[in-house]
Design a protein around this motif. Structure first.
Motif, short mmCIF file in Angstrom:
data_model
loop_
_atom_site.label_atom_id
_atom_site.label_comp_id
_atom_site.label_asym_id
_atom_site.label_seq_id
_atom_site.Cartn_x
_atom_site.Cartn_y
_atom_site.Cartn_z
N SER A 97 0.85 -1.18 0.00
CA SER A 97 0.00 0.00 0.00
C SER A 97 0.89 1.24 0.00
N THR A 98 0.28 2.39 -0.16
CA THR A 98 1.02 3.65 -0.12
C THR A 98 1.67 3.82 1.25
N LYS A 99 0.99 3.39 2.28
CA LYS A 99 1.53 3.48 3.64
C LYS A 99 2.83 2.68 3.75
N HIS A 100 2.83 1.46 3.22
CA HIS A 100 4.04 0.64 3.28
C HIS A 100 5.18 1.28 2.50
N LEU A 101 4.87 1.84 1.35
CA LEU A 101 5.92 2.47 0.54
C LEU A 101 6.49 3.71 1.23
N LEU A 102 5.63 4.50 1.89
CA LEU A 102 6.12 5.67 2.61
C LEU A 102 7.01 5.27 3.80
N ILE A 103 6.62 4.21 4.49
CA ILE A 103 7.44 3.71 5.59
C ILE A 103 8.80 3.24 5.06
N THR A 104 8.79 2.56 3.94
CA THR A 104 10.04 2.08 3.34
C THR A 104 10.93 3.24 2.93
N MET A 105 10.35 4.27 2.33
CA MET A 105 11.15 5.43 1.91
C MET A 105 11.73 6.15 3.13
N THR A 106 10.97 6.25 4.20
CA THR A 106 11.47 6.88 5.42
C THR A 106 12.63 6.07 5.99
N ALA A 107 12.48 4.75 6.01
CA ALA A 107 13.56 3.89 6.51
C ALA A 107 14.80 4.02 5.64
N ALA A 108 14.62 4.13 4.33
CA ALA A 108 15.76 4.30 3.44
C ALA A 108 16.46 5.64 3.69
N ALA A 109 15.68 6.68 3.93
CA ALA A 109 16.29 8.00 4.22
C ALA A 109 17.08 7.96 5.53
N VAL A 110 16.51 7.31 6.54
CA VAL A 110 17.23 7.18 7.81
C VAL A 110 18.51 6.37 7.62
N LEU A 111 18.42 5.30 6.85
CA LEU A 111 19.60 4.48 6.59
C LEU A 111 20.68 5.27 5.86
N LEU A 112 20.30 6.09 4.91
CA LEU A 112 21.30 6.91 4.20
C LEU A 112 21.92 7.93 5.15
N GLY A 113 21.13 8.45 6.08
CA GLY A 113 21.69 9.35 7.08
C GLY A 113 22.69 8.64 7.97
N VAL A 114 22.36 7.43 8.36
CA VAL A 114 23.26 6.64 9.21
C VAL A 114 24.55 6.31 8.44
N LEU A 115 24.42 6.10 7.15
CA LEU A 115 25.60 5.80 6.32
C LEU A 115 26.66 6.88 6.42
N SER A 116 26.23 8.12 6.56
CA SER A 116 27.20 9.22 6.62
C SER A 116 27.86 9.32 8.00
N TRP A 117 27.33 8.65 9.02
CA TRP A 117 27.88 8.74 10.37
C TRP A 117 28.77 7.57 10.76
N VAL A 118 28.49 6.40 10.22
CA VAL A 118 29.25 5.21 10.63
C VAL A 118 30.06 4.69 9.45
N THR A 119 31.05 3.87 9.78
CA THR A 119 31.86 3.27 8.72
C THR A 119 31.08 2.13 8.07
N PRO A 120 31.37 1.84 6.83
CA PRO A 120 30.67 0.73 6.16
C PRO A 120 30.88 -0.61 6.86
N GLY A 121 32.04 -0.80 7.49
CA GLY A 121 32.28 -2.06 8.18
C GLY A 121 31.31 -2.28 9.33
N LEU A 122 31.08 -1.24 10.12
CA LEU A 122 30.15 -1.34 11.24
C LEU A 122 28.72 -1.54 10.73
N LEU A 123 28.34 -0.77 9.71
CA LEU A 123 27.00 -0.90 9.16
C LEU A 123 26.79 -2.28 8.55
N ALA A 124 27.82 -2.80 7.87
CA ALA A 124 27.71 -4.14 7.30
C ALA A 124 27.53 -5.18 8.40
N GLY A 125 28.21 -4.99 9.52
CA GLY A 125 28.04 -5.92 10.64
C GLY A 125 26.63 -5.91 11.18
N VAL A 126 26.08 -4.73 11.36
CA VAL A 126 24.71 -4.61 11.87
C VAL A 126 23.71 -5.21 10.88
#
Length: 133
Positions: A54-83
């Motif tokens: 549904s549109t709700k699911h897609l909006l939740i997914t896009m929000t999660a992707a935006a948060v993940l991209l924000g986290v990408l700029s703060w942590v190293t890829p090795g740590l993120l890959a581990g998580v």
């Protein structure tokens, strides 16, 4: 084993009914045999995976992707890959236990696995991450 024995019994009854008095018994055995075979085929068939969002699911997914991209700029890829790897393993363990996950959860798990692979490759190519020197 019990179902298989019952199927063999029904098949024998169907095949050995020779006279007119056994016509009703033969027909009943044929009907029961057909029903048992259909049940076995349904049980052997894997469940169909339908992905409908549904549109709700897609909006939740896009929000999660935006948060993940924000986290990408703060942590190293090795740590993120581990998580992400730990989350992917947790999802795999849930699948192995036989829990039927809803389609959005299945899609999220595949996205996590894909991100794990991409982030791992980026981590090998750029150990300092996207921050630069």
């Amino acid at each position: 084993a019990e179902r298989r024995r019952r199927l063999v019994e029904l098949a024998r009854l169907r095949d050995h009914a020779a006279n007119d008095a056994d016509v009703a018994a033969r027909q009943a055995a044929c009907d029961e045999l057909d029903a048992e075979q259909a049940a076995l085929e349904r049980a052997a068939r894997p469940p169909e995976l339908r992905l409908a969002f549904s549109t709700k699911h897609l909006l939740i997914t896009m929000t999660a992707a935006a948060v993940l991209l924000g986290v990408l700029s703060w942590v190293t890829p090795g740590l993120l890959a581990g998580v992400l790897g730990l989350v992917a393993i947790a999802g795999l363990l849930v699948f192995v236990t036989g829990v039927e996950a809803p389609p959005p959860a299945v899609m999220a798990w595949w996205v996590v696995v894909s991100l794990y692979i991409v982030v791992s490759l980026v981590g090998m190519a750029m150990p300092d991450g996207l921050r630069g020197p």
